[in-house]
Enzyme design. Structure first.
Site, short mmCIF file in Angstrom:
data_model
loop_
_atom_site.label_atom_id
_atom_site.label_comp_id
_atom_site.label_asym_id
_atom_site.label_seq_id
_atom_site.Cartn_x
_atom_site.Cartn_y
_atom_site.Cartn_z
N SER A 63 0.97 -1.23 0.11
CA SER A 63 0.00 -0.15 0.16
C SER A 63 0.70 1.29 0.01
CB SER A 63 -0.95 0.01 1.24
OG SER A 63 -1.99 1.00 1.00
N HIS A 68 3.46 14.48 5.75
CA HIS A 68 2.98 15.87 5.51
C HIS A 68 3.55 16.63 6.84
CE1 HIS A 68 -0.04 14.26 2.89
NE2 HIS A 68 -0.28 13.43 3.74
N CYS A 83 -1.72 -3.62 3.58
CA CYS A 83 -2.77 -4.96 3.61
C CYS A 83 -2.00 -6.02 4.22
CB CYS A 83 -3.17 -5.01 2.16
SG CYS A 83 -1.72 -5.75 0.90
#
Length: 123
Positions: A63, A68, A83
């Site tokens: 994934s 940020h 996953c």
């Protein structure tokens, strides 16, 4: 119920503003964290904002790992979605604590895509 994935929300406070505004250092740290967790790195893409801040994502076969930053606040938010629920995300977290020089940090994990043993009305 069984989840399809695991989403780890990581919070890093009181970090080095210089590190959180350094695209190259962040990309290296995030790839190092992804690798340490046992993930398969596909590609990473990072963007430097003006006057400050970086957003980036490490795409992994399992994934992604995204960041940020708000260097002016010494803060970074990291999302690790996988996953592969047996992946060692704590290793990734520990590396990022050190790499960001974070003095205050935390994480929580959430199961995503919960599959019920039976469905009612298509839900």
């Amino acid at each position: 119920m069984k989840g399809l994935g695991l989403h780890i929300l990581m919070e890093f406070h009181e970090c080095s503003g210089d590190i959180l505004n350094n695209l190259n250092a962040l990309e290296t740290s995030m790839n190092k964290a992804a690798d340490s967790a046992g993930s398969t790195i596909i590609k990473s893409v990072f963007h430097q904002f003006s006057p400050q801040g970086v957003t980036g994502v490490v795409i992994i076969a399992e994934s992604h790992l995204a960041i940020h930053t708000w260097p002016e606040h010494g803060y970074a938010a990291v999302d690790f979605f996988t996953c592969n629920t047996s992946m060692d995300y704590v290793k990734a977290y520990d590396i990022l604590v050190k790499e960001f020089n974070s003095k205050k940090h935390s994480y929580k994990s959430l199961e995503r895509g919960l599959i019920h043993s039976h469905q009612v009305n298509g839900l």
